[in-house]
Scaffold this motif. Structure first.
Motif, PDB file in Angstrom:
ATOM      1  N   ARG A   7     -90.743  36.266  71.348  1.00  0.00           N
ATOM      2  CA  ARG A   7     -89.702  35.253  71.107  1.00  0.00           C
ATOM      3  C   ARG A   7     -89.697  34.194  72.202  1.00  0.00           C
ATOM      4  O   ARG A   7     -89.525  33.012  71.924  1.00  0.00           O
ATOM      5  N   VAL A   8     -89.878  34.596  73.460  1.00  0.00           N
ATOM      6  CA  VAL A   8     -89.901  33.649  74.579  1.00  0.00           C
ATOM      7  C   VAL A   8     -91.087  32.702  74.420  1.00  0.00           C
ATOM      8  O   VAL A   8     -90.960  31.483  74.618  1.00  0.00           O
ATOM      9  N   GLU A   9     -92.261  33.216  74.049  1.00  0.00           N
ATOM     10  CA  GLU A   9     -93.438  32.372  73.861  1.00  0.00           C
ATOM     11  C   GLU A   9     -93.222  31.400  72.707  1.00  0.00           C
ATOM     12  O   GLU A   9     -93.577  30.219  72.801  1.00  0.00           O
ATOM     13  N   LEU A  10     -92.630  31.882  71.615  1.00  0.00           N
ATOM     14  CA  LEU A  10     -92.338  31.007  70.484  1.00  0.00           C
ATOM     15  C   LEU A  10     -91.315  29.940  70.879  1.00  0.00           C
ATOM     16  O   LEU A  10     -91.447  28.768  70.502  1.00  0.00           O
ATOM     17  N   LEU A  11     -90.320  30.335  71.666  1.00  0.00           N
ATOM     18  CA  LEU A  11     -89.322  29.390  72.167  1.00  0.00           C
ATOM     19  C   LEU A  11     -89.996  28.286  72.968  1.00  0.00           C
ATOM     20  O   LEU A  11     -89.747  27.105  72.747  1.00  0.00           O
ATOM     21  N   LYS A  12     -90.880  28.676  73.902  1.00  0.00           N
ATOM     22  CA  LYS A  12     -91.580  27.678  74.734  1.00  0.00           C
ATOM     23  C   LYS A  12     -92.402  26.736  73.859  1.00  0.00           C
ATOM     24  O   LYS A  12     -92.400  25.519  74.072  1.00  0.00           O
ATOM     25  N   LYS A  13     -93.124  27.304  72.886  1.00  0.00           N
ATOM     26  CA  LYS A  13     -93.987  26.501  72.021  1.00  0.00           C
ATOM     27  C   LYS A  13     -93.151  25.501  71.215  1.00  0.00           C
ATOM     28  O   LYS A  13     -93.445  24.300  71.177  1.00  0.00           O
ATOM     29  N   LEU A  14     -92.067  25.972  70.592  1.00  0.00           N
ATOM     30  CA  LEU A  14     -91.214  25.104  69.779  1.00  0.00           C
ATOM     31  C   LEU A  14     -90.499  24.054  70.627  1.00  0.00           C
ATOM     32  O   LEU A  14     -90.324  22.901  70.214  1.00  0.00           O
ATOM     33  N   TRP A  15     -90.082  24.448  71.825  1.00  0.00           N
ATOM     34  CA  TRP A  15     -89.405  23.522  72.742  1.00  0.00           C
ATOM     35  C   TRP A  15     -90.359  22.394  73.133  1.00  0.00           C
ATOM     36  O   TRP A  15     -89.983  21.225  73.131  1.00  0.00           O
ATOM     37  N   ASN A  16     -91.602  22.736  73.460  1.00  0.00           N
ATOM     38  CA  ASN A  16     -92.584  21.724  73.849  1.00  0.00           C
ATOM     39  C   ASN A  16     -93.013  20.850  72.673  1.00  0.00           C
ATOM     40  O   ASN A  16     -93.490  19.736  72.878  1.00  0.00           O
ATOM     41  N   GLN A  17     -92.833  21.338  71.452  1.00  0.00           N
ATOM     42  CA  GLN A  17     -93.123  20.523  70.273  1.00  0.00           C
ATOM     43  C   GLN A  17     -92.008  19.516  70.005  1.00  0.00           C
ATOM     44  O   GLN A  17     -92.175  18.616  69.200  1.00  0.00           O
ATOM     45  N   GLY A  18     -90.890  19.686  70.675  1.00  0.00           N
ATOM     46  CA  GLY A  18     -89.793  18.720  70.545  1.00  0.00           C
ATOM     47  C   GLY A  18     -88.709  19.114  69.574  1.00  0.00           C
ATOM     48  O   GLY A  18     -87.853  18.293  69.248  1.00  0.00           O
ATOM     49  N   LEU A  19     -88.711  20.362  69.111  1.00  0.00           N
ATOM     50  CA  LEU A  19     -87.662  20.788  68.196  1.00  0.00           C
ATOM     51  C   LEU A  19     -86.333  20.903  68.934  1.00  0.00           C
ATOM     52  O   LEU A  19     -86.303  21.185  70.141  1.00  0.00           O
ATOM     53  N   SER A  20     -85.261  20.726  68.214  1.00  0.00           N
ATOM     54  CA  SER A  20     -83.936  20.850  68.820  1.00  0.00           C
ATOM     55  C   SER A  20     -83.587  22.324  68.988  1.00  0.00           C
ATOM     56  O   SER A  20     -84.221  23.212  68.394  1.00  0.00           O
ATOM     57  N   SER A  22     -81.030  23.836  67.832  1.00  0.00           N
ATOM     58  CA  SER A  22     -80.587  24.371  66.537  1.00  0.00           C
ATOM     59  C   SER A  22     -81.786  24.750  65.672  1.00  0.00           C
ATOM     60  O   SER A  22     -81.782  25.800  65.012  1.00  0.00           O
ATOM     61  N   GLN A  23     -82.808  23.903  65.673  1.00  0.00           N
ATOM     62  CA  GLN A  23     -84.000  24.190  64.880  1.00  0.00           C
ATOM     63  C   GLN A  23     -84.713  25.432  65.406  1.00  0.00           C
ATOM     64  O   GLN A  23     -85.191  26.267  64.639  1.00  0.00           O
ATOM     65  N   ILE A  24     -84.796  25.548  66.723  1.00  0.00           N
ATOM     66  CA  ILE A  24     -85.452  26.709  67.333  1.00  0.00           C
ATOM     67  C   ILE A  24     -84.685  27.982  66.987  1.00  0.00           C
ATOM     68  O   ILE A  24     -85.273  29.022  66.659  1.00  0.00           O
ATOM     69  N   ALA A  25     -83.354  27.925  67.069  1.00  0.00           N
ATOM     70  CA  ALA A  25     -82.524  29.096  66.745  1.00  0.00           C
ATOM     71  C   ALA A  25     -82.756  29.527  65.301  1.00  0.00           C
ATOM     72  O   ALA A  25     -82.831  30.730  64.997  1.00  0.00           O
ATOM     73  N   ALA A  26     -82.912  28.563  64.392  1.00  0.00           N
ATOM     74  CA  ALA A  26     -83.163  28.897  62.992  1.00  0.00           C
ATOM     75  C   ALA A  26     -84.531  29.547  62.825  1.00  0.00           C
ATOM     76  O   ALA A  26     -84.694  30.482  62.025  1.00  0.00           O
ATOM     77  N   GLU A  27     -85.525  29.072  63.579  1.00  0.00           N
ATOM     78  CA  GLU A  27     -86.879  29.641  63.515  1.00  0.00           C
ATOM     79  C   GLU A  27     -86.902  31.076  64.056  1.00  0.00           C
ATOM     80  O   GLU A  27     -87.552  31.952  63.492  1.00  0.00           O
ATOM     81  N   LEU A  28     -86.212  31.289  65.176  1.00  0.00           N
ATOM     82  CA  LEU A  28     -86.228  32.608  65.817  1.00  0.00           C
ATOM     83  C   LEU A  28     -85.399  33.620  65.041  1.00  0.00           C
ATOM     84  O   LEU A  28     -85.706  34.809  65.045  1.00  0.00           O
ATOM     85  N   ALA A  29     -84.327  33.161  64.419  1.00  0.00           N
ATOM     86  CA  ALA A  29     -83.420  34.012  63.640  1.00  0.00           C
ATOM     87  C   ALA A  29     -83.024  35.262  64.424  1.00  0.00           C
ATOM     88  O   ALA A  29     -82.974  35.246  65.640  1.00  0.00           O
ATOM     89  N   GLY A  30     -82.697  36.327  63.756  1.00  0.00           N
ATOM     90  CA  GLY A  30     -82.362  37.581  64.405  1.00  0.00           C
ATOM     91  C   GLY A  30     -81.147  37.507  65.308  1.00  0.00           C
ATOM     92  O   GLY A  30     -81.086  38.181  66.332  1.00  0.00           O
ATOM     93  N   GLY A  31     -80.148  36.666  64.983  1.00  0.00           N
ATOM     94  CA  GLY A  31     -78.922  36.605  65.767  1.00  0.00           C
ATOM     95  C   GLY A  31     -78.991  35.691  66.978  1.00  0.00           C
ATOM     96  O   GLY A  31     -78.088  35.703  67.809  1.00  0.00           O
ATOM     97  N   ILE A  32     -80.048  34.911  67.106  1.00  0.00           N
ATOM     98  CA  ILE A  32     -80.150  33.984  68.252  1.00  0.00           C
ATOM     99  C   ILE A  32     -79.473  32.678  67.858  1.00  0.00           C
ATOM    100  O   ILE A  32     -79.811  32.063  66.844  1.00  0.00           O
TER     101      ILE A  32
END
Length: 178
Positions: A7-20, A22-32
């Protein structure tokens, strides 16, 4: 909810892609939540990131709408302007009402030119009543002796500080009302 390495690696990847967040939280799901994403980003020190790709074409702006005019409103009122970039309407100069002063024995007082002073010559005990146009070289102050603690001589004090009843009477005479 736990932050696994995946999840941390996916967070870093999505953050560097410029997602907001809210968008990252939706991608990660699972209560984040969005706030959890923001907190983790700060704890990880992820600050610089790529900007989100700009849309191909900018949205056309809506034309500003005017507030409907009330039939009882003034016809010469300024348009309604809202927002932090609004500019205040320019003030239009208005002629001041001319008021006649009640005749006093001192209205004939003439300040001799020798007593008039410039701002550089003005002292604490001198009258500060202005004479003339402040933008001209001939602009001077009265310069007559003023009582301690007052800015004007006796004559100019009577002009400056009129009792309220005298002002009302003078205004009524000038306006034709009684």
């Amino acid at each position: 909810m736990s932050w696994t390495d995946e999840r941390v690696e996916l967070l870093k990847k999505l953050w560097n892609q410029g997602l907001s967040a809210s968008q990252i939280a939706a991608e990660l799901a699972g209560g984040i939540t969005r706030n959890a994403v923001i907190g983790k980003v700060h704890r990880l020190g992820l600050s610089g990131r790529a900007k989100a790709p700009a849309p191909q074409q900018a949205r056309p702006r809506k034309a500003p709408t005017r507030a409907p005019s009330h039939p009882m409103s003034h016809t010469h009122s300024a348009p309604v302007v809202r927002g932090n970039l609004a500019v205040a309407p320019k003030a239009m100069p208005m002629a001041a009402p001319i008021m006649e002063l009640a005749p006093t024995p001192m209205t004939d007082v003439v300040i001799p030119m020798s007593e008039r002073v410039t701002i550089m010559e003005l002292r604490e005990s001198m009258c500060r009543w202005p004479h003339g146009d402040p933008t001209s070289e001939d602009f001077r102050f009265c310069g007559a002796k003023s009582p301690t603690g007052t800015p004007y001589c006796n004559f100019h004090s009577q002009v400056a500080y009129q009792p309220s009843m005298d002002r009302r009477r003078a205004a009524a005479r000038a306006g034709g009302m009684r």
